[in-house]
Motif scaffolding. Sequence first.
Motif, PDB file in Angstrom:
ATOM      1  N   SER A 447     -62.871  -3.668  64.572  1.00  0.00           N
ATOM      2  CA  SER A 447     -63.286  -3.868  65.961  1.00  0.00           C
ATOM      3  C   SER A 447     -63.672  -2.524  66.562  1.00  0.00           C
ATOM      4  O   SER A 447     -63.194  -1.472  66.122  1.00  0.00           O
ATOM      5  N   CYS A 448     -64.558  -2.563  67.552  1.00  0.00           N
ATOM      6  CA  CYS A 448     -64.992  -1.350  68.246  1.00  0.00           C
ATOM      7  C   CYS A 448     -64.794  -1.533  69.737  1.00  0.00           C
ATOM      8  O   CYS A 448     -64.760  -2.663  70.242  1.00  0.00           O
ATOM      9  N   TRP A 457     -57.899  -3.686  61.302  1.00  0.00           N
ATOM     10  CA  TRP A 457     -56.688  -4.483  61.438  1.00  0.00           C
ATOM     11  C   TRP A 457     -56.395  -5.191  60.110  1.00  0.00           C
ATOM     12  O   TRP A 457     -57.298  -5.708  59.450  1.00  0.00           O
ATOM     13  N   ASP A 458     -55.116  -5.218  59.753  1.00  0.00           N
ATOM     14  CA  ASP A 458     -54.638  -5.952  58.582  1.00  0.00           C
ATOM     15  C   ASP A 458     -54.160  -7.313  59.070  1.00  0.00           C
ATOM     16  O   ASP A 458     -53.178  -7.414  59.830  1.00  0.00           O
ATOM     17  N   ARG A 465     -54.265  -0.853  60.783  1.00  0.00           N
ATOM     18  CA  ARG A 465     -54.110   0.006  59.611  1.00  0.00           C
ATOM     19  C   ARG A 465     -54.751   1.379  59.812  1.00  0.00           C
ATOM     20  O   ARG A 465     -54.314   2.355  59.204  1.00  0.00           O
ATOM     21  N   ALA A 466     -55.790   1.454  60.655  1.00  0.00           N
ATOM     22  CA  ALA A 466     -56.475   2.743  60.846  1.00  0.00           C
ATOM     23  C   ALA A 466     -57.196   2.733  62.179  1.00  0.00           C
ATOM     24  O   ALA A 466     -57.690   1.690  62.628  1.00  0.00           O
ATOM     25  N   THR A 467     -57.250   3.895  62.815  1.00  0.00           N
ATOM     26  CA  THR A 467     -58.025   4.109  64.038  1.00  0.00           C
ATOM     27  C   THR A 467     -59.059   5.182  63.751  1.00  0.00           C
ATOM     28  O   THR A 467     -58.699   6.314  63.391  1.00  0.00           O
ATOM     29  N   ASP A 500     -65.019   5.493  55.543  1.00  0.00           N
ATOM     30  CA  ASP A 500     -64.272   4.894  54.449  1.00  0.00           C
ATOM     31  C   ASP A 500     -63.039   4.247  55.052  1.00  0.00           C
ATOM     32  O   ASP A 500     -62.150   4.937  55.578  1.00  0.00           O
ATOM     33  N   ALA A 501     -62.969   2.912  55.021  1.00  0.00           N
ATOM     34  CA  ALA A 501     -61.876   2.202  55.673  1.00  0.00           C
ATOM     35  C   ALA A 501     -60.536   2.487  55.018  1.00  0.00           C
ATOM     36  O   ALA A 501     -59.490   2.347  55.661  1.00  0.00           O
ATOM     37  N   ARG A 502     -60.547   2.901  53.751  1.00  0.00           N
ATOM     38  CA  ARG A 502     -59.282   3.165  53.058  1.00  0.00           C
ATOM     39  C   ARG A 502     -58.644   4.469  53.515  1.00  0.00           C
ATOM     40  O   ARG A 502     -57.427   4.563  53.655  1.00  0.00           O
TER      41      ARG A 502
END
Length: 642
Positions: A447-448, A457-458, A465-467, A500-502
């Motif tokens: 989401s933005c 989001w998980d 999970r990440a910002t 990279d989402a990871r």
Amino acid sequence: MATEKEMEAPEEAVEEAVEGPFYLENVLIPEESEDSYQYEEVALEDDWSLTEGEEDLEAALKAIGSRTEDIVSVEQATFSGKPPVSHIPEALDDFLRNFLVKMGMRKTLDCFQTEWYEMAQRGSLNTELVGFVPHAYMHSQLLEQEVKSVERERDDYRKASFEAAETLVKLQKERDFHRMQHKRVVQEKNALVKDIRRLKKHYASYESALRQLNDKYKVALKQKMFTGLERDKALEKLHSLEVCAPSVRGSRAPQSLGPRSVSCAHQSEGKRKSRATKWDGLQAASAGPSGSSRDPSKSVSRKWPKDSEFPVDAHTNASLSQAKTLSSHAPHLSDFCLTGTLHGHTLPISCLALHPHKKVIATASDDHQWKVWDVSTGEVIMAKHGHSDWLSGCCFHPNGGSLATASGDTTVKVWDFLLGRCLLTLQGHTHAAWGCSFHSCGLFLASCSMDNTAKVWDLQSERCRATLRGHADSVNSVAFLPFSNMLLTCSADKTLSLWDARTSLCTHTFYGHLYSCNYAAFNTAGDSVASCDSHGAIKLWDIRKAATVTTLDAGPRAGNQVAFSPSGHVLAVASDDGTVKLVELTSMEVCSLGGHSDAVQSVVFDHKGENLLSGGSDGTVAIWSGKKCTPVVCAATSEKLK
């Protein structure tokens, strides 16, 4: 003297002149004509130039006067025996002829010329009585010429004034533009100054806390050192006692040991082992991060039990074969025409989403409501309220069983179609959420938001999970690269970024837009990106080369959203001028589709690229067909849950 035949010849010539325009060709010249006069050749004198004594002005004038008198005397002597040459003022008769020719009075002109030349031949024409053309006519001609010249000057001045006015308007526009730019820069500077001051105050408030923490650290370190010394002393004392204990027990023990003494010996041995175990544990605990007893390879980071694992990035796209098949059957731009309109929202439609498998679309609107439509029949399958503010984006889950919606109330919700209710509410953004996008595996949602961040989001652990932080202004769109862990964002800071989402790291940033970037999307192959900004500029980017392929100006109104056709050869742009612009990417041909009464906010192609759907601020969804234009349902009022 001339004979009678020769005197009658001019009259015959005049009669012949009436019949034709060349009446002077047959006129006989009398023998006593002036043309037989033999002129004497006047030779130039060699002493015409001034001598050295004649350099004086008065002497030169006298010399010129004497020579002039000599020339006059020679002329008088030469022409003394001949009659004077008569001068006929021809101004008046020429004026009359010109006037008659100009008026087209040919007969009157012929009569005038016949009578004039007859009188001239008979000698009855008194040339002394013939006057010149009045000076008023000449003056009027001069005035007419002056008027024409003044008119030419006036036209030149008018043209110059028009050019000056256009230049002035252009300069005024440039001045206004630069003034707006200056105001924007001043506003940004003031905002930066405020942020810097706020950060300085924030850092100043941290200084006291850092001092306190430093003091506490020093005190704790001293206590730790004191406690370590005390512990070492106690351990040494315990070790000495353990060494002395066997000798003391041996001196006091009897010759034969009973069962009780054996059990006591086993108990003492067990106590010693337990103490040794505790000691080893204390040593392991006392060794800090830099201690030699801690193995970094065995350190385990904290992990939530329900967290999902990102799929392996195999770089395989299952849609490529379908895109190659559809590229040969893609309709031409001129084939698209309006075949239907869906009415169902009272406020503007902000986003459209296509079901991954069925001919079903979802619409998100400013009326706090989202709806799912059957495109074939135009019926509403499902409609739900759940957000407390306007909806800005929506997207289907890859399996088509749920829908995610983003809203101005800063939340992102996941809706389950089977249960018919909200399954999950994701909270974490501090400002309005602009859009959302599912990962191809369906376990993650991006989401933005207007808070300058994007979040991953998980859905299994129901946490962020990440910002993704890096943009300097609102993040307006977010999209996962198909069948990959790469994420694309575009922002109002005029840039696009790949993440990279990871690892939550930005791999590349694209620069090139001059205004706020509103939307960016991948093509089916995943090797190109299209983006649009608030002034209508459309850019195509090559992901592999990280460079701009082409730029198209579709302004001056803003481009709100872009969408690639499944074949990847056509790009649809939702424009703020109420039209949908189609761009043929191979030839860069542009076609506009007009069917909305207000700005177009969203566009999406169907699975085969044969139909195009657009949602606008007029609350309607327009259906454009690239095949035969057959009418479809134009309104939908009933709601049906399936």
